[in-house]
Design a protein around this motif. Sequence first.
Motif, mmCIF file in Angstrom:
data_model
loop_
_atom_site.group_PDB
_atom_site.id
_atom_site.type_symbol
_atom_site.label_atom_id
_atom_site.label_comp_id
_atom_site.label_asym_id
_atom_site.label_seq_id
_atom_site.Cartn_x
_atom_site.Cartn_y
_atom_site.Cartn_z
ATOM 1 N N VAL A 63 -19.327 -22.381 34.718
ATOM 2 C CA VAL A 63 -20.509 -21.695 34.941
ATOM 3 C C VAL A 63 -21.386 -21.775 33.500
ATOM 4 O O VAL A 63 -22.656 -22.121 33.919
ATOM 5 C CB VAL A 63 -20.401 -20.054 35.286
ATOM 6 N N SER A 64 -21.097 -21.919 32.411
ATOM 7 C CA SER A 64 -21.840 -21.981 31.042
ATOM 8 C C SER A 64 -22.396 -23.363 31.292
ATOM 9 O O SER A 64 -23.446 -23.396 30.325
ATOM 10 C CB SER A 64 -21.028 -21.289 30.044
ATOM 11 N N HIS B 291 -19.763 -13.741 38.824
ATOM 12 C CA HIS B 291 -20.610 -14.538 37.962
ATOM 13 C C HIS B 291 -19.857 -15.800 37.767
ATOM 14 O O HIS B 291 -20.439 -16.964 37.825
ATOM 15 C CB HIS B 291 -20.771 -14.077 36.662
ATOM 16 N N VAL B 292 -18.495 -15.775 38.130
ATOM 17 C CA VAL B 292 -17.652 -17.011 38.087
ATOM 18 C C VAL B 292 -16.941 -17.232 39.393
ATOM 19 O O VAL B 292 -16.266 -18.053 39.684
ATOM 20 C CB VAL B 292 -16.755 -16.847 37.044
ATOM 21 N N ARG C 281 -18.044 -19.117 41.808
ATOM 22 C CA ARG C 281 -17.871 -20.488 42.544
ATOM 23 C C ARG C 281 -16.838 -21.286 41.844
ATOM 24 O O ARG C 281 -15.801 -21.958 42.686
ATOM 25 C CB ARG C 281 -19.119 -21.290 42.165
ATOM 26 N N PRO C 282 -16.704 -21.256 40.412
ATOM 27 C CA PRO C 282 -15.554 -22.048 40.008
ATOM 28 C C PRO C 282 -14.141 -21.471 40.446
ATOM 29 O O PRO C 282 -13.108 -22.431 40.471
ATOM 30 C CB PRO C 282 -15.382 -21.975 38.366
#
Length: 197
Positions: A89-90, A140-141, A143-144
């Motif tokens: 994500v980052s 926040h995470v 999707r991955p």
Amino acid sequence: DTGYASWRSRVWDRWSSAGAREPFGDVQTYRTVADRTIAWGGAMDPGMLYFQARLSESFPTVELRVSDVCVEVEDAVLVAVLARALVAVSAGGTPEPWRADLLRVACWRAARYGIGDDLVHPGTRDLAPPREVFRSLLEHVARPLEDTGERRFVEDGFERLLARGNGAVRQRRTFEESHDLTAVVDDLAEATEATWL
């Protein structure tokens, strides 16, 4: 009993080369800080750079050192899966930087209470229940985790942690049952041995 969920992280934080750091921004800044830390005597060599995230000297990767040692293999895998998802994500942007002093307080609070009390929410920077912080992290995470098929594993892992607690909870429980520190060490040794057999 120190009363901490992670006393080891507090002991490590005594080193000038350990603990939370402000974002480096680029590899050159990281190398400059690392070189000066060693030159100024804060570390003897790159192996003594105990930053919570550091560049590996042996592999083309980043080592995450923020978490304490996990007693259960599933917990270590949970940390690794979440770390990989956060990196994915980052990769698309730079988060708003934290002041180093507030980041250290947030880390202290996590070490003090673990998931047994409110944590500093990384998004709002307010105190929030662990379940709320986890839910925000999961969003926040998402999707991955969905791309790798690991979302359910992460959800189940967090519920497992809430139900049984971390290694500190396990050690306290063993001591309360036995009133013997040797029994605590024996339990951890048996858990480690069972992992490798």
